[in-house]
Every structure is written in structure tokens, then in C-alpha cells.
Write a protein that holds these residues in place. Sequence first.
Motif, PDB file in Angstrom:
ATOM      1  N   UNK A 150       0.868  -1.179   0.000  1.00  0.00           N
ATOM      2  CA  UNK A 150       0.000   0.000   0.000  1.00  0.00           C
ATOM      3  C   UNK A 150       0.901   1.224   0.000  1.00  0.00           C
ATOM      4  N   UNK A 151       0.788   2.061  -1.021  1.00  0.00           N
ATOM      5  CA  UNK A 151       1.694   3.203  -1.159  1.00  0.00           C
ATOM      6  C   UNK A 151       1.137   4.445  -0.472  1.00  0.00           C
ATOM      7  N   UNK A 152       2.022   5.355  -0.018  1.00  0.00           N
ATOM      8  CA  UNK A 152       1.570   6.592   0.648  1.00  0.00           C
ATOM      9  C   UNK A 152       0.724   7.446  -0.297  1.00  0.00           C
ATOM     10  N   UNK A 153      -0.200   8.183   0.284  1.00  0.00           N
ATOM     11  CA  UNK A 153      -1.045   9.079  -0.516  1.00  0.00           C
ATOM     12  C   UNK A 153      -0.559  10.518  -0.461  1.00  0.00           C
ATOM     13  N   UNK A 154       0.677  10.733  -0.030  1.00  0.00           N
ATOM     14  CA  UNK A 154       1.246  12.076   0.033  1.00  0.00           C
ATOM     15  C   UNK A 154       2.745  12.030   0.235  1.00  0.00           C
ATOM     16  N   UNK A 175      10.971  12.635  10.384  1.00  0.00           N
ATOM     17  CA  UNK A 175      10.418  12.555   9.030  1.00  0.00           C
ATOM     18  C   UNK A 175       9.171  11.672   9.107  1.00  0.00           C
ATOM     19  N   UNK A 176       8.007  12.246   8.799  1.00  0.00           N
ATOM     20  CA  UNK A 176       6.738  11.528   8.899  1.00  0.00           C
ATOM     21  C   UNK A 176       6.247  11.164   7.502  1.00  0.00           C
ATOM     22  N   UNK A 177       5.876   9.867   7.330  1.00  0.00           N
ATOM     23  CA  UNK A 177       5.412   9.373   6.036  1.00  0.00           C
ATOM     24  C   UNK A 177       3.955   8.972   6.168  1.00  0.00           C
ATOM     25  N   UNK A 178       3.095   9.437   5.263  1.00  0.00           N
ATOM     26  CA  UNK A 178       1.670   9.082   5.339  1.00  0.00           C
ATOM     27  C   UNK A 178       1.459   7.572   5.235  1.00  0.00           C
ATOM     28  N   UNK A 179       0.215   7.137   5.528  1.00  0.00           N
ATOM     29  CA  UNK A 179      -0.125   5.719   5.602  1.00  0.00           C
ATOM     30  C   UNK A 179       0.418   4.879   4.471  1.00  0.00           C
ATOM     31  N   UNK A 180       1.147   3.817   4.809  1.00  0.00           N
ATOM     32  CA  UNK A 180       1.720   2.915   3.812  1.00  0.00           C
ATOM     33  C   UNK A 180       2.037   1.583   4.476  1.00  0.00           C
ATOM     34  N   UNK A 181       2.228   0.571   3.630  1.00  0.00           N
ATOM     35  CA  UNK A 181       2.647  -0.755   4.090  1.00  0.00           C
ATOM     36  C   UNK A 181       3.384  -1.425   2.930  1.00  0.00           C
ATOM     37  N   UNK A 210       3.006   3.370  13.000  1.00  0.00           N
ATOM     38  CA  UNK A 210       1.998   3.604  14.028  1.00  0.00           C
ATOM     39  C   UNK A 210       0.612   3.275  13.477  1.00  0.00           C
ATOM     40  N   UNK A 211      -0.417   3.756  14.144  1.00  0.00           N
ATOM     41  CA  UNK A 211      -1.778   3.488  13.703  1.00  0.00           C
ATOM     42  C   UNK A 211      -1.993   4.011  12.285  1.00  0.00           C
ATOM     43  N   UNK A 212      -2.812   3.273  11.529  1.00  0.00           N
ATOM     44  CA  UNK A 212      -3.109   3.596  10.131  1.00  0.00           C
ATOM     45  C   UNK A 212      -1.834   3.617   9.301  1.00  0.00           C
ATOM     46  N   UNK A 213      -0.819   2.858   9.779  1.00  0.00           N
ATOM     47  CA  UNK A 213       0.440   2.652   9.042  1.00  0.00           C
ATOM     48  C   UNK A 213       1.220   3.942   8.795  1.00  0.00           C
ATOM     49  N   UNK A 214       0.995   4.981   9.608  1.00  0.00           N
ATOM     50  CA  UNK A 214       1.833   6.178   9.515  1.00  0.00           C
ATOM     51  C   UNK A 214       3.214   5.835  10.068  1.00  0.00           C
ATOM     52  N   UNK A 215       4.260   6.188   9.328  1.00  0.00           N
ATOM     53  CA  UNK A 215       5.631   5.849   9.727  1.00  0.00           C
ATOM     54  C   UNK A 215       6.384   7.102  10.148  1.00  0.00           C
ATOM     55  N   UNK A 216       7.244   6.931  11.176  1.00  0.00           N
ATOM     56  CA  UNK A 216       8.047   8.054  11.670  1.00  0.00           C
ATOM     57  C   UNK A 216       9.505   7.620  11.766  1.00  0.00           C
TER      58      UNK A 216
END
Length: 308
Positions: A150-154, A175-181, A210-216
Motif C-alpha cells: 500500500x503506497x503513501x497518498x502524500x 520525518x513523517x510518512x503518510x499511511x503505507x505498508x 503507528x496506527x493507520x500505518x503512519x511511519x516516523x
Amino acid sequence: MPEEYLDKQKNMTVPSPLSCIRLVLLLFAVLLLTKESSSLKSMVIKVPEAIKSGDTVTMTCEYDLENVPLYSIKWYWNDEEFYRYIPKESPPFKAFTVKLVNVDLSKSGEHAVTLRDVPRQLSGDYKCEVSADGPFFHTDILGAHMVVADLPNGEPVMNIRDTKVEIGKTVNVECTIPGSHPTPNVTWFINNKEVRDNSDFITIYPTQSEEQHVSRAKIAILTNKSHFIQGVMTIRCDVAIFDLWKGTAENFIRDDSPKLAQVLGSTLSQSQMDPIFEPGNGARWTANVSDVVLFFCSLLSVFKHALR
């Protein structure tokens, strides 16, 4: 001596014709078995390392049976069969009901299988099993792992608490990356040079989902003079999920250390404003003792910053 030899010759049993025939057949069977066991050669399976969720994927299985007929091709996902091809059956192909697996029979055959609308849950091990025809049905199997992402939407976003610091202070950057897996790979750069390893001045923390696959992703930098070029440090995070997606974020940190000219100028200005003392006995003081102490303390502070 000759009599003993003759006695041994008399006691030797002569193989019957039937035994000779059996021996010849056994040798022939061994030769056939050896040929059949090597009939499946050059087997190669091609499965993409990673695809985007929702995509269509074709996986191939190449083999050389050395003129031996094919008996069957079977495909597995995590050891669960989802597709089979047997030339002697009609129709030769068959798709099995496996949750979330959608086989496109029109694009599948004896060398390939195609899956449509592949969801993230179908990440896993894919195997191809090839069997030669009888009488020996020699079989071989190969597998490969595929990730459905699942790719980031931003784009990634960089957060820096302090964009102005004195040399010797620690800067924390996130560095925060939007939801992905799955969790993306993050590479840090300082002044366009990749930061590869942790050191006495740099600590790179593992990327956390983290929740909803947000990565930090986080990095801590104990600043020194080498980190700044003309008073500015450029920091960047490059983010990637295999070869499917890439993003980047960049920001700047400025050196806010006291400058020698500023300290001296401030000290001299204060000295000029101090009153002139005229003690008795005709002696004239043109400077206050406190001014001298202040001047040397300021000068010492500047040298300490310069030596860091």
C-alpha cells in the motif's frame, strides 16, 4: 593344486538364461530412471519482488523436460494450491477457490499464471510445481516471495523543533510518512552527504509504524562546526518503498552561536557608558574593575564556542 582349482570350477553355479534376462532388464530400468530423473532441467520461476496493491501480476515458470511429456503444473500461495494445468484434461486449466485470489484464466497456461486486483493480504510465498509424465512423474518445485504494498497518498513531512541552534547543541529531526505498508526505507542526508552509520555525533532511530500505518523516522544530531556550511546545515530524508514509490523532504538549520565581533562590540559599548572614578590622591581611573571582569568573561565564552 590343479585338482583344487577344478573342484572350485565344478562348485561354481552357472547363471540361468532367465537370471541373465532379469539382470539386463534391471540395468535397463536403472538407465531409464537415471534419464528420467534428469529430465526436468533449467527450471526458473519469475515472481516480482513487489507490486502495488490492486495491480495485475503475471508470474512465470520456465522448465526443460528434455522431450518428456508434461504431466502437470501447479501454483501455490503459502502452500495453498490456487491454479493447476494438466494437458491431458479438458479443459486443461483449473482455478481453485482461495480467499482473495482472482485468477485470470484467459492469461494463464502451462508457463504462466495471472492474478487480477491483488490486495495487500496476498503478500507471501508463491511456488510453481512441475511434474513430468509417467512412468516416473519426476517433480520439482521452486518458490519466491512477493510483497503487495500500500503506497503513501502524500509526500513525507519533516519536523524540526529548533531551526536555529548553537554549535554543541543537539538537534532532533523527524520525518513523517503518510499511511503505507510495508514500513518504508528512510535514508538521511546532511549537506547532500548520506549519513550511513551512527557515530558520536549522530544517532539514527529505527523507523516506526503507528496506527493507520503512519511511519516516523528520527535522527538526533549533536552539532559541530563540520555540520554547517556558511552557517547553514541542510538536512534531507529520502523515502522509498522498493522501486514502487519515492519521496523526499528537506529543511535547514542555522548556526545561532554568538559571534566574536558581536560580543566584543557589546562589551566595549557597555564600557563607554560606565562612569569615570576619581579617587583621592590625584589618581584617575578610566575603567571600572567590573568592566575588566566582564570583558574577559565574554572573551572566554567566545573562545569556548570557537573551540567546539
